[in-house]
Design a protein around this motif. Structure first.
Motif: not given
Lengths: 100, 100
Positions: A69-75, A23-26, A52-56
């Protein structure tokens, strides 16, 4: 493909991605989930993952100011490869590295 | 798990393992299969793979003297993870790195 290995080959990155996979996390939650990592190191690794486009990185002005912080689709799409490698490591990497 | 990432994160290692995944190879065959790699770099990467227990170095006195490299069981067992990562890279890594 080497670039993804290079990125994931850096200490802690695989573990951070594994934590964010659930899950996304602080930022503070990530530090609690990975006690041995320094604040500076966590900041650097997260910056690399975002670059690297793996996280937002999402800023909630609050107050209080909060950064999620959360992972992107590619992450998230790294999940099958990471679980295959975890399976491999469980079987073939004898000693506990202390930093899975 | 970080250690396997660190190893595979080094330039050329993933490609060398991928070549050896199909069949064992002489040093010269590996150089032909990976034209851009220097002799020194190939030697170093193979030494690391052997030290990590992922590959074997077999010397045939001949003459002529021949050295064959083959993956160990744990080396071959990386195949599922490598193909998942190759699938991921194909989908999410836009530009051709020139060194897959």
């Amino acid at each position: 493909m080497t670039r993804v290995f290079e990125l994931l080959g850096k200490r802690w990155t695989g573990l951070i991605v594994t934590v964010l996979m659930t899950q996304p996390a602080y930022f503070a939650e990530l530090r609690r989930a990975i006690p041995k990592i320094s604040e500076r190191m966590l900041t650097d690794r997260l910056t690399e993952l975002v670059a690297a486009g793996l996280a937002l990185r999402e800023v909630d002005a609050g107050p209080p100011l909060r950064v999620t912080y959360r992972l992107t689709e590619s992450g998230r799409a790294l999940e099958p490869a990471l679980s295959e490698l975890a399976r491999w490591a469980e079987r073939y990497m004898a000693e506990d590295e202390g930093c899975p």
